[in-house]
Write a protein that holds these residues in place. Structure first.
Motif, PDB file in Angstrom:
ATOM      1  N   GLN A 130       0.743  -1.384   0.044  1.00  0.00           N
ATOM      2  CA  GLN A 130       0.115  -0.006   0.010  1.00  0.00           C
ATOM      3  C   GLN A 130       0.754   1.295  -0.057  1.00  0.00           C
ATOM      4  O   GLN A 130       0.653   2.162  -0.832  1.00  0.00           O
ATOM      5  CB  GLN A 130      -0.982   0.062   1.277  1.00  0.00           C
ATOM      6  N   LYS A 131       1.857   1.291   0.794  1.00  0.00           N
ATOM      7  CA  LYS A 131       2.710   2.427   0.892  1.00  0.00           C
ATOM      8  C   LYS A 131       3.582   2.585  -0.221  1.00  0.00           C
ATOM      9  O   LYS A 131       3.815   3.884  -0.793  1.00  0.00           O
ATOM     10  CB  LYS A 131       3.802   2.213   2.189  1.00  0.00           C
ATOM     11  N   PHE A 132       3.916   1.611  -1.302  1.00  0.00           N
ATOM     12  CA  PHE A 132       4.823   1.597  -2.200  1.00  0.00           C
ATOM     13  C   PHE A 132       3.748   2.235  -3.417  1.00  0.00           C
ATOM     14  O   PHE A 132       4.129   2.911  -4.028  1.00  0.00           O
ATOM     15  CB  PHE A 132       4.878   0.262  -2.720  1.00  0.00           C
ATOM     16  N   ALA A 133       2.652   1.671  -3.423  1.00  0.00           N
ATOM     17  CA  ALA A 133       1.423   2.227  -4.522  1.00  0.00           C
ATOM     18  C   ALA A 133       1.267   3.709  -4.508  1.00  0.00           C
ATOM     19  O   ALA A 133       1.247   4.537  -5.300  1.00  0.00           O
ATOM     20  CB  ALA A 133       0.250   1.381  -4.466  1.00  0.00           C
ATOM     21  N   GLU A 134       1.158   4.042  -2.987  1.00  0.00           N
ATOM     22  CA  GLU A 134       0.883   5.681  -2.703  1.00  0.00           C
ATOM     23  C   GLU A 134       2.039   6.501  -2.905  1.00  0.00           C
ATOM     24  O   GLU A 134       1.928   7.574  -3.420  1.00  0.00           O
ATOM     25  CB  GLU A 134       0.364   5.598  -1.332  1.00  0.00           C
ATOM     26  N   SER A 135       3.256   5.828  -3.072  1.00  0.00           N
ATOM     27  CA  SER A 135       4.379   6.720  -3.185  1.00  0.00           C
ATOM     28  C   SER A 135       4.670   6.867  -4.673  1.00  0.00           C
ATOM     29  O   SER A 135       5.143   7.836  -5.055  1.00  0.00           O
ATOM     30  CB  SER A 135       5.602   5.921  -2.531  1.00  0.00           C
ATOM     31  N   VAL A 136       4.433   5.647  -5.541  1.00  0.00           N
ATOM     32  CA  VAL A 136       4.741   6.097  -6.827  1.00  0.00           C
ATOM     33  C   VAL A 136       3.417   6.506  -7.689  1.00  0.00           C
ATOM     34  O   VAL A 136       3.750   7.263  -8.812  1.00  0.00           O
ATOM     35  CB  VAL A 136       4.806   4.658  -7.458  1.00  0.00           C
ATOM     36  N   CYS A 137       2.329   6.364  -7.077  1.00  0.00           N
ATOM     37  CA  CYS A 137       1.224   7.114  -7.722  1.00  0.00           C
ATOM     38  C   CYS A 137       0.376   7.899  -6.719  1.00  0.00           C
ATOM     39  O   CYS A 137      -0.694   7.259  -6.238  1.00  0.00           O
ATOM     40  CB  CYS A 137       0.474   5.940  -8.525  1.00  0.00           C
ATOM     41  N   PRO A 138       0.709   8.893  -6.155  1.00  0.00           N
ATOM     42  CA  PRO A 138      -0.036   9.505  -5.190  1.00  0.00           C
ATOM     43  C   PRO A 138      -1.473  10.201  -5.692  1.00  0.00           C
ATOM     44  O   PRO A 138      -2.209  10.293  -4.818  1.00  0.00           O
ATOM     45  CB  PRO A 138       0.927  11.016  -5.002  1.00  0.00           C
ATOM     46  N   GLY A 139      -1.594  10.208  -6.918  1.00  0.00           N
ATOM     47  CA  GLY A 139      -2.982  10.665  -7.448  1.00  0.00           C
ATOM     48  C   GLY A 139      -3.893   9.597  -7.623  1.00  0.00           C
ATOM     49  O   GLY A 139      -4.983   9.778  -8.069  1.00  0.00           O
ATOM     50  N   CYS A 140      -3.196   8.239  -7.545  1.00  0.00           N
ATOM     51  CA  CYS A 140      -4.376   7.112  -7.919  1.00  0.00           C
ATOM     52  C   CYS A 140      -5.365   6.956  -6.833  1.00  0.00           C
ATOM     53  O   CYS A 140      -5.178   7.444  -5.595  1.00  0.00           O
ATOM     54  CB  CYS A 140      -3.303   5.789  -7.987  1.00  0.00           C
ATOM     55  N   THR A 141      -6.523   6.277  -7.095  1.00  0.00           N
ATOM     56  CA  THR A 141      -7.637   5.879  -6.218  1.00  0.00           C
ATOM     57  C   THR A 141      -6.824   5.090  -5.032  1.00  0.00           C
ATOM     58  O   THR A 141      -6.312   3.895  -5.441  1.00  0.00           O
ATOM     59  CB  THR A 141      -8.532   5.231  -6.887  1.00  0.00           C
ATOM     60  N   ARG A 142      -7.178   5.364  -3.784  1.00  0.00           N
ATOM     61  CA  ARG A 142      -6.645   4.457  -2.952  1.00  0.00           C
ATOM     62  C   ARG A 142      -7.425   3.686  -2.213  1.00  0.00           C
ATOM     63  O   ARG A 142      -8.659   3.628  -1.963  1.00  0.00           O
ATOM     64  CB  ARG A 142      -6.238   5.580  -1.581  1.00  0.00           C
ATOM     65  N   LEU A 143      -6.829   2.242  -2.120  1.00  0.00           N
ATOM     66  CA  LEU A 143      -7.557   1.165  -1.796  1.00  0.00           C
ATOM     67  C   LEU A 143      -7.511   0.877  -0.282  1.00  0.00           C
ATOM     68  O   LEU A 143      -6.325   1.345   0.378  1.00  0.00           O
ATOM     69  CB  LEU A 143      -6.834  -0.196  -2.580  1.00  0.00           C
ATOM     70  N   HIS A 144      -8.234   0.162   0.391  1.00  0.00           N
ATOM     71  CA  HIS A 144      -8.162   0.163   1.819  1.00  0.00           C
ATOM     72  C   HIS A 144      -7.105  -0.918   2.181  1.00  0.00           C
ATOM     73  O   HIS A 144      -6.689  -1.860   1.262  1.00  0.00           O
ATOM     74  CB  HIS A 144      -9.456  -0.552   2.393  1.00  0.00           C
ATOM     75  N   GLN A 145      -6.695  -1.093   3.119  1.00  0.00           N
ATOM     76  CA  GLN A 145      -5.318  -1.722   3.625  1.00  0.00           C
ATOM     77  C   GLN A 145      -5.741  -3.203   3.460  1.00  0.00           C
ATOM     78  O   GLN A 145      -5.010  -4.055   2.947  1.00  0.00           O
ATOM     79  CB  GLN A 145      -5.263  -1.593   5.227  1.00  0.00           C
ATOM     80  N   SER A 146      -7.051  -4.059   3.760  1.00  0.00           N
ATOM     81  CA  SER A 146      -7.600  -5.181   3.586  1.00  0.00           C
ATOM     82  C   SER A 146      -7.163  -5.874   2.146  1.00  0.00           C
ATOM     83  O   SER A 146      -6.731  -6.746   1.916  1.00  0.00           O
ATOM     84  CB  SER A 146      -8.850  -5.280   4.004  1.00  0.00           C
ATOM     85  N   TYR A 147      -7.483  -4.893   1.160  1.00  0.00           N
ATOM     86  CA  TYR A 147      -7.460  -5.230  -0.387  1.00  0.00           C
ATOM     87  C   TYR A 147      -5.882  -5.379  -0.519  1.00  0.00           C
ATOM     88  O   TYR A 147      -5.572  -6.340  -1.197  1.00  0.00           O
ATOM     89  CB  TYR A 147      -7.983  -4.167  -1.175  1.00  0.00           C
ATOM     90  N   TRP A 148      -4.862  -4.579   0.067  1.00  0.00           N
ATOM     91  CA  TRP A 148      -3.494  -4.953  -0.197  1.00  0.00           C
ATOM     92  C   TRP A 148      -2.905  -6.216   0.310  1.00  0.00           C
ATOM     93  O   TRP A 148      -2.262  -6.897  -0.154  1.00  0.00           O
ATOM     94  CB  TRP A 148      -2.784  -3.599   0.138  1.00  0.00           C
ATOM     95  N   ILE A 149      -3.640  -6.540   1.631  1.00  0.00           N
ATOM     96  CA  ILE A 149      -3.151  -7.728   2.188  1.00  0.00           C
ATOM     97  C   ILE A 149      -3.735  -8.924   1.298  1.00  0.00           C
ATOM     98  O   ILE A 149      -2.738  -9.799   1.315  1.00  0.00           O
ATOM     99  CB  ILE A 149      -4.001  -7.854   3.598  1.00  0.00           C
TER     100      ILE A 149
END
Length: 433
Positions: A130-149
């Motif tokens: 989750q942190k990696f995705a938010e770092s490389v694409c800060p403007g993308c739609t954010r998913l809840h932590q459970s989906y990333w798990i």
């Protein structure tokens, strides 16, 4: 010319009987690093924030020394009977405590360690993805932590079909390199950032009870960081051994090297991370770091790669036990279908628990106290006293009883603190938002 040592127990699966014992001492190093340096290192600054400078430094140093000592005991006990190799923790427990008591004492504790690590690694992998995705694409739609798990867990369904520890040697090596790399990035980025504005090293405000429980949970997080004992005998089982060249020599050499790497990872991250953020540090120090974005993203992906390998190091002994139990007790034919169903079921179970209780710091505190302190701090000492029977009040007797007392106290207080934190967080957690 010495003949190879006899294996105990005989593996039911005929194919497993032929598994080569070809590991070298450096295999031991990166298997141990992969098993030990993982999720726990990222929470050490958080533990320091609850313990403070003095108690935090003492807790880390004492834990490092005690667990290295108890690892030495297990390595020596691996071939304590001439011509026999205790390739599993449970087999050593049966030899020391008897067939009934040995199983009931050792097996539940080892399962808690392995299952606890795998659950925490599911949570860690999801958090860092989750942190990696938010770092490389800060403007993308954010998913809840459970989906990333769930996304992270999907990779383990595939990797769980690999045969055994020898099959994941390359993955384990990559995981060990990643652990050293992201640990270095963590403390170096904190050092470059310097103390944040208004940093405070005082204890957090709260009631006396809250402070006590936070300290207890922090001790469990420290204990979780030293969690390699649950698979140390399985790792030693991959080393060839003869009467003239026993496996304990390369095993100890590789273990000492692994502990040097562990110290290089743990102490800088714990001390510099706490120095940077003080009492407000996150339970995952990488989450607290935001700049430079590319470096933070790289470090989080390194954590993902590491816990991919760490999950399998802890899961492989469980897979082997599950398949042995099913083939002997229920006469299930061994083969691909058994492996696919049994291992996929285990991965699905750990994924479900991780999604249900995705509380990184709290899980570390609970599993560190309830599961890891027995297997890492005092159970090896009990086995040593039972098998070797050192003279009363000798140096060995005193050292082992000292570790037992410290370990039991640590288990009680850290389990209490971690469980209370999980209950509190569960009552306010929303699974999807």
């Amino acid at each position: 010319m010495g003949s190879p040592s006899v294996v105990l127990p005989k593996v039911v699966d005929g194919e497993n009987e032929g598994t080569a014992r070809r590991a070298k001492w450096w295999y031991v190093t990166f298997h141990n690093v992969t098993a030990m340096v993982g999720a726990g290192v990222l929470s050490l600054p958080y533990a320091m924030a609850h313990l403070g400078w003095g108690p935090g430094i003492v807790a880390l140093l004492v834990s490092w020394c005690i667990t290295l000592y108890t690892l030495r005991l297990l390595i020596e006990l691996h071939e304590c009977v001439p011509g026999v190799r205790f390739d599993r923790y449970r087999d050593l427990g049966v030899h020391a405590l008897g067939p009934r008591l040995g199983l009931w004492v050792v097996v539940p504790q080892q399962l808690i360690v392995q299952l606890g690590c795998d659950v925490v690694y599911m949570v860690t992998g999801g958090n860092c993805l989750q942190k990696f995705a938010e770092s490389v694409c800060p403007g993308c739609t954010r998913l809840h932590q459970s989906y990333w798990i769930c996304i992270f867990g999907s990779s383990q369904f595939l990797l769980s079909q690999l045969r055994d520890l020898n099959s994941i040697t390359a993955i384990s090596l990559a995981a060990a390199v990643m652990s050293l790399s992201y640990s270095t990035i963590s403390w170096a980025a904190c050092l470059a950032k310097g103390p944040v504005a208004g940093v405070s090293y005082a204890y957090k405000a709260g009631t006396a009870a809250d402070s006590v429980f936070r300290v207890c949970s922090a001790l469990g997080q420290v204990a979780f960081a030293f969690a390699g004992h649950g698979v140390v005998l399985e790792i030693q089982a991959t080393i060839p051994s003869t009467p003239t060249k026993p496996s304990k020599v390369p095993m100890w050499k590789g273990t000492v090297a692994a502990y040097m790497v562990t110290a290089a990872c743990y102490f800088p991250v714990a001390f510099i991370g706490y120095w940077t953020f003080g009492q407000d540090v996150s339970d995952n120090v990488l989450v607290a770091l935001e700049r430079p974005p590319w470096l933070v993203a790289a470090a989080n992906m390194m954590v993902v790669i590491h816990v991919v390998g760490s999950y399998q190091v802890y899961a492989m002994p469980i897979f082997e036990s599950m398949e042995t139990f099913l083939t002997t007790r229920f006469r299930v034919p061994p083969g691909l279908l058994l492996r696919l169903v049994a291992r996929s079921t285990y991965v699905a179970f750990t994924l479900f628990v991780a999604v249900t209780f995705p509380f990184f710091g709290d899980l570390l505190g609970f599993f560190g106290g309830f599961g890891f302190t027995p297997t890492s701090f005092f159970l090896p000492c009990i086995l040593w006293l039972k098998i070797k029977k050192p003279l009363r009040f000798s140096a060995s007797w005193l050292a082992n009883w000292g570790c037992i007392v410290v370990g039991v106290l640590l288990m009680l207080v850290s389990t209490m603190g971690g469980l209370r934190s999980i209950i509190q967080d569960t009552s306010t957690f929303q699974f999807y938002s």
